[in-house]
Scaffold this active site. Structure first.
Site, PDB file in Angstrom:
ATOM      1  N   ALA A 144       0.815  -1.216   0.000  1.00  0.00           N
ATOM      2  CA  ALA A 144       0.000   0.000   0.000  1.00  0.00           C
ATOM      3  C   ALA A 144       0.851   1.269   0.000  1.00  0.00           C
ATOM      4  O   ALA A 144       0.301   2.371   0.067  1.00  0.00           O
ATOM      5  CB  ALA A 144      -0.930  -0.003   1.206  1.00  0.00           C
ATOM      6  N   HIS A 197       9.232  -5.541   2.399  1.00  0.00           N
ATOM      7  CA  HIS A 197       8.831  -5.033   1.091  1.00  0.00           C
ATOM      8  C   HIS A 197       9.930  -5.368   0.090  1.00  0.00           C
ATOM      9  O   HIS A 197      10.499  -4.492  -0.567  1.00  0.00           O
ATOM     10  CB  HIS A 197       8.545  -3.537   1.162  1.00  0.00           C
ATOM     11  N   ASN A 221       4.252 -10.998   4.132  1.00  0.00           N
ATOM     12  CA  ASN A 221       3.516  -9.901   3.507  1.00  0.00           C
ATOM     13  C   ASN A 221       4.469  -8.958   2.793  1.00  0.00           C
ATOM     14  O   ASN A 221       5.455  -8.500   3.368  1.00  0.00           O
ATOM     15  CB  ASN A 221       2.684  -9.145   4.543  1.00  0.00           C
ATOM     16  N   ARG A 229      12.933 -24.218  -4.561  1.00  0.00           N
ATOM     17  CA  ARG A 229      14.298 -24.081  -5.065  1.00  0.00           C
ATOM     18  C   ARG A 229      14.875 -22.685  -4.841  1.00  0.00           C
ATOM     19  O   ARG A 229      16.079 -22.497  -4.993  1.00  0.00           O
ATOM     20  CB  ARG A 229      14.359 -24.436  -6.557  1.00  0.00           C
ATOM     21  N   ASP A 250      -3.772 -11.143  12.447  1.00  0.00           N
ATOM     22  CA  ASP A 250      -5.151 -10.654  12.439  1.00  0.00           C
ATOM     23  C   ASP A 250      -6.108 -11.586  11.719  1.00  0.00           C
ATOM     24  O   ASP A 250      -7.312 -11.308  11.636  1.00  0.00           O
ATOM     25  CB  ASP A 250      -5.222  -9.253  11.824  1.00  0.00           C
ATOM     26  N   ASP A 276       0.694  -3.478  13.287  1.00  0.00           N
ATOM     27  CA  ASP A 276       0.689  -2.791  11.997  1.00  0.00           C
ATOM     28  C   ASP A 276      -0.611  -1.986  11.840  1.00  0.00           C
ATOM     29  O   ASP A 276      -1.153  -1.853  10.745  1.00  0.00           O
ATOM     30  CB  ASP A 276       0.858  -3.769  10.844  1.00  0.00           C
TER      31      ASP A 276
END
Length: 384
Positions: A144, A197, A221, A229, A250, A276
């Protein structure tokens, strides 16, 4: 319960609780003086007393990833970290990292200024420094985060991100060119570096650990998936005992079976529960914000208009209860993942354990892990 919210006593005793200590659970009194734990055992007379009979006395919860909540957004309005902190204590949180998502450089300076602007007569969870989640992240795994604010790792940008100047943790993608040098510089300045990220391969993740990376932000996430592999950064996080991993428990960010698998691999000393939480947490369904992006909260969670998850709508006490439900772990193990382990990760050596000399940051819980009272620095910060 004797005493009122905001009371501080040089002689406060919690009597008759079931105390979570580093060596296990004990039935004992906890004596507090000068904002610190003086003793765990049988206590004498006290000026102020809390009857903890039938309650779990736990180390205070520490949330390393708080973007906002109840309408407060730390990235766009960093001064809201203080009213937010006043509400976090109702959920057992005694300290936290206000988190700034990928944004223009001025946002970090504004957040540092807000961190220094502690209100007078403040009673709430203590901010331990900023968590900068970005802008050195992989565009393909931005989640986001706003794509227009993503930049390559840059020593000149990161040189002011020091622990003494209020930055406690930085999340970056370790595979990006220049990331290794930034990791080394941040570590030298006392900052905890986390991978997140990210599209990192296992080799790239391992090289980043050698450079000083010690934690992974919200495992799975916004990360390259685990493959048989090419295990990638997720596989390294599961395999390396010297790496801790954050989890958003959550029921939306991770399937309960995934949570259980991570728990079996890492356990209470390798998992850090995080909320978060975003500004939409605790707010009615509808449009809210994450930094300078608009997000929507409904029964499917907090998402951008294209359906990407954008933070969570839970508090850390919910994560603790969910972890017990999803994994079958003991309450004490779940408490460890919300207190002792995050304290170790962030280097908060005076917090995270109930032992003489430690900060008197305590969360009192019912048998079903509901928050009954929260004590920060020896003061009753919240009570049911």
């Amino acid at each position: 319960m004797a005493g009122a919210v905001g009371d501080v006593s040089a002689d406060l005793v919690l009597r008759g609780g079931s105390v979570v200590t580093p060596s296990g659970r004990v039935d004992a009194d906890v004596t507090i003086e000068g904002g610190r734990i003086l003793a765990v055992g049988t206590a004498g007379p006290a000026e102020a007393t809390i009857d903890a009979t039938g309650l779990i006395v736990a180390p205070g919860f520490i949330d390393l990833q708080v973007n906002g909540g109840w309408g407060a957004d730390i990235t766009s309005e960093p001064a809201t970290m203080w009213p937010l902190a006043e509400r976090l204590v109702a959920h057992g949180v005694t300290s936290f990292l206000p988190t700034v998502v990928t944004s223009p450089p001025a946002a970090v300076g504004a957040a540092r200024g807000a961190l220094r602007g502690r209100p007078t007569e403040f009673t709430g969870a203590e901010p331990l420094g900023l968590h900068l989640e970005g802008p050195f992240i992989a565009p393909a795994k931005r989640g986001a985060h706003a794509a227009e604010h993503i930049v390559a790792p840059d020593l000149a940008i990161a040189e002011s991100w020091t622990r003494r100047d209020g930055v406690a943790m930085v999340t970056l993608a370790p595979e990006l060119p220049g990331a290794g040098a930034v990791i080394e510089q941040l570590r030298a300045d006392g900052v905890v570096v986390a991978g997140g990220h990210s599209e990192a391969t296992a080799a790239q993740a391992s090289a980043a650990i050698d450079a000083g990376l010690t934690h992974l932000t919200h495992l799975f996430n916004a990360m390259a998936p685990l493959a048989h592999r090419e295990p990638g950064i997720v596989g390294v996080g599961l395999a390396r005992s010297d790496l801790t991993v954050g989890l958003i428990v959550d029921g939306l960010h991770l399937h309960p079976v995934t949570v259980e698998a991570v728990w079996r691999a890492k356990g209470p000393h390798g998992v850090v529960l995080v909320s978060d939480s975003a500004s939409a947490m605790g707010r009615p369904h509808g449009e809210h914000r994450l930094g300078d992006r608009r997000v929507i909260i409904d029964e499917t969670g907090i998402r951008t208009r294209d359906g990407t998850l954008a933070g969570s709508a839970i508090t850390l006490d919910i994560a603790v209860r969910n972890l017990v439900t999803f994994t079958g772990c003991s309450p004490d193990e779940a408490i460890t993942a919300a207190s002792t382990t995050p304290a170790r990760v962030i280097g908060a050596t005076s917090k995270g354990e109930i032992a003489p000399g430690r900060d008197a940051d305590l969360t009192l819980l019912s048998a079903d892990l509901g928050v009954v009272a929260t004590i920060v620095g020896g003061a009753i910060a919240w009570s049911a």
